[in-house]
Motif scaffolding. Sequence first.
Motif, PDB file in Angstrom:
ATOM      1  N   VAL A 136       0.863  -1.185   0.000  1.00 31.07           N
ATOM      2  CA  VAL A 136       0.000   0.000   0.000  1.00 31.07           C
ATOM      3  C   VAL A 136       0.892   1.225   0.000  1.00 31.07           C
ATOM      4  O   VAL A 136       1.841   1.327   0.795  1.00 31.07           O
ATOM      5  CB  VAL A 136      -0.949   0.006   1.204  1.00 31.07           C
ATOM      6  N   ARG A 137       0.571   2.166  -0.870  1.00 31.33           N
ATOM      7  CA  ARG A 137       1.399   3.343  -1.066  1.00 31.33           C
ATOM      8  C   ARG A 137       0.691   4.605  -0.553  1.00 31.33           C
ATOM      9  O   ARG A 137      -0.511   4.768  -0.733  1.00 31.33           O
ATOM     10  CB  ARG A 137       1.694   3.491  -2.560  1.00 31.33           C
ATOM     11  N   LYS A 138       1.419   5.466   0.107  1.00 33.30           N
ATOM     12  CA  LYS A 138       0.975   6.819   0.479  1.00 33.30           C
ATOM     13  C   LYS A 138      -0.294   6.850   1.344  1.00 33.30           C
ATOM     14  O   LYS A 138      -0.280   6.401   2.474  1.00 33.30           O
ATOM     15  CB  LYS A 138       0.816   7.689  -0.774  1.00 33.30           C
ATOM     16  N   GLY A 139      -1.397   7.388   0.806  1.00 32.49           N
ATOM     17  CA  GLY A 139      -2.597   7.791   1.524  1.00 32.49           C
ATOM     18  C   GLY A 139      -2.910   7.144   2.852  1.00 32.49           C
ATOM     19  O   GLY A 139      -2.730   7.744   3.918  1.00 32.49           O
ATOM     20  N   LEU A 140      -3.408   5.910   2.821  1.00 29.85           N
ATOM     21  CA  LEU A 140      -3.845   5.273   4.061  1.00 29.85           C
ATOM     22  C   LEU A 140      -2.677   4.994   4.999  1.00 29.85           C
ATOM     23  O   LEU A 140      -2.829   5.046   6.228  1.00 29.85           O
ATOM     24  CB  LEU A 140      -4.602   3.979   3.762  1.00 29.85           C
ATOM     25  N   VAL A 141      -1.503   4.697   4.459  1.00 31.80           N
ATOM     26  CA  VAL A 141      -0.326   4.503   5.304  1.00 31.80           C
ATOM     27  C   VAL A 141       0.016   5.802   6.027  1.00 31.80           C
ATOM     28  O   VAL A 141       0.265   5.818   7.233  1.00 31.80           O
ATOM     29  CB  VAL A 141       0.870   4.029   4.453  1.00 31.80           C
ATOM     30  N   LEU A 142      -0.005   6.897   5.298  1.00 31.32           N
ATOM     31  CA  LEU A 142       0.324   8.195   5.893  1.00 31.32           C
ATOM     32  C   LEU A 142      -0.715   8.625   6.918  1.00 31.32           C
ATOM     33  O   LEU A 142      -0.380   9.138   7.983  1.00 31.32           O
ATOM     34  CB  LEU A 142       0.444   9.242   4.790  1.00 31.32           C
ATOM     35  N   ALA A 143      -1.989   8.431   6.605  1.00 28.41           N
ATOM     36  CA  ALA A 143      -3.059   8.874   7.508  1.00 28.41           C
ATOM     37  C   ALA A 143      -3.045   8.105   8.822  1.00 28.41           C
ATOM     38  O   ALA A 143      -3.230   8.689   9.896  1.00 28.41           O
ATOM     39  CB  ALA A 143      -4.413   8.730   6.819  1.00 28.41           C
ATOM     40  N   THR A 144      -2.818   6.785   8.757  1.00 26.06           N
ATOM     41  CA  THR A 144      -2.937   5.966   9.960  1.00 26.06           C
ATOM     42  C   THR A 144      -1.655   5.930  10.776  1.00 26.06           C
ATOM     43  O   THR A 144      -1.678   6.131  11.994  1.00 26.06           O
ATOM     44  CB  THR A 144      -3.350   4.534   9.578  1.00 26.06           C
ATOM     45  N   ARG A 145      -0.524   5.694  10.135  1.00 19.67           N
ATOM     46  CA  ARG A 145       0.718   5.528  10.901  1.00 19.67           C
ATOM     47  C   ARG A 145       1.370   6.855  11.241  1.00 19.67           C
ATOM     48  O   ARG A 145       1.969   6.998  12.319  1.00 19.67           O
ATOM     49  CB  ARG A 145       1.715   4.649  10.126  1.00 19.67           C
ATOM     50  N   TYR A 146       1.263   7.854  10.364  1.00 19.78           N
ATOM     51  CA  TYR A 146       2.046   9.076  10.549  1.00 19.78           C
ATOM     52  C   TYR A 146       1.201  10.267  11.006  1.00 19.78           C
ATOM     53  O   TYR A 146       1.577  10.950  11.960  1.00 19.78           O
ATOM     54  CB  TYR A 146       2.820   9.385   9.266  1.00 19.78           C
TER      55      TYR A 146
END
Length: 538
Positions: free
Chosen positions: A275-285
């Motif tokens: 999984v790239r960008k969006g959901l990774v950034l919103a949830t983890r970061y």
Amino acid sequence: MARVRVAVYVTRPGTESTDVLTFAHRDFPEAGIQVPAGGVEPGENLEAAAIRECAEETGITAIRDLTALGVDQSPHPETGQERVTVFFHAHLGQPAPDHWQHTVGGTGTDDGMVFDCRFQPVEEAESDLVDRQGELLGAVRSLGRAGPAAPEAVPAVTAATFRGEEGGAGGRADTVDLLLTLVDTSPDLERAAGLVRRGVDWDRLLALATRHRVLPLVARNLDAGALFVPSAYAYATMDTYLAAYLYHRRRNEALLDELAVLARELDRADVPFAVRKGLVLATRYHRDLGVRPMMDLDLLVDAADTARTVGALTDLGYSAGKVDDRSRVVHPLPRDEQLYWHLHTNAMPPMFRATGDPAVRLYTVDITRELALPSSGMRIPAADVVGRARPLPLGTVEVLAPSPEDLVLDLCVHTYKESTTLRYLHRLKHQRLIQYADLREVLRVEKNVLDWETLVKRAAGYGAVPALYFTLAHLESLWAGSVPPGLLPRLGAGLEPTFLDQYGAVDLPEPAVWDTGFLTRMFDDRVELPLPKGPSLV
């Protein structure tokens, strides 16, 4: 009213002492030795003006540790016009020769002139500089090689400080300042409150935050700090701001559920993906589904697996093509666009599925097989990133997400692409503060994990060091202290002095160069820019 100006001392360590950047007019040597200096443009803050003047007059676009030294109020030596000049000190943030010639850009009277630029010892420059420009060099010399004072010890100085009645508080510079303060998962709410007390154009802030895709984050922080002050003359209300946060939280919850459906289908099809960008950034970061807008679901897959990926999505009701916004019908792509996607992009054409959810009228999936455009000179196969990816729980499923080093590399390459390719510049995608906010949050969260040496070595192997330098240098100019000291000069070694202001390398025979500095164009209010055309504009 006095004219507000800036002057900047850009220094670097010399052989025996500190050297400062100066220049002389090639064709008018009688003008004397000078440092970058000039007037503050309407709506521009002082720091942005200092960076712009340095870039326009010398071609140096990467400076760091920009610090206000003092103010000189002497009139113009020839006309007697009243002036207020704010002097800054900065360290050189890019490689530069000892001597070079630069053709001035911008819209001022110096446009087109050729300046002989050089670094000379501070002690020598003190006596050489004209128009009292050497008055504060003693303060620079006293810094020696120890570096600047801690940034927090120097109060923020903006153009509004010197505007008096002209424009008043709450002008464009104040609005940008407030925006940059609020675009933070842990904002300085005390500083934001001070800016709000000066007066805020809430409609302008709303427009800027929307354009830069940071409105939900700004809204949450306004609410958390109880900062919003209602105005009878503004369209924007706190409800207007909060509506964006609540909408994106609902939308991203739906995207998270859809990701679970996609993950199960791709697992059944035996397709490795990350999984790239969006959901990774919103949830983890960002750690809040509501603050990070997402238009689509981004997947990284091996180029050899794209056909099976498309097949799995087709089984779920997805199809590729162009969407009719009213009917939500997906029409086949025209032949020229099919060729464009095949020859000029690093991804498959987006795939769409209509829904009955008012928050997500269409699910969109982007399938990326390479992190860089084919003609960019970089080659970063998605298969490499997937092979190094790490498990990450997202909602009800566990998926693979890029390693910290690969994530930073991806964000830098993506930002470089959208900031320099004509296809994206015409769509104003270079004005996306969210991209830099994403990168800053990743660097914060992964501070003790991220291996910078591995990242730099990996970027070098992919030919991506210039993209890494481009994005990190601009991140540093937005939020000083984001990048480790000493890294930017290392990354920028061998690049042209104008590199950070170049664009169109994949579209034009030779890259073009912006005639304004980064911060000026980042917050340019225009909706159409006088840019050339290129093959990426299909």
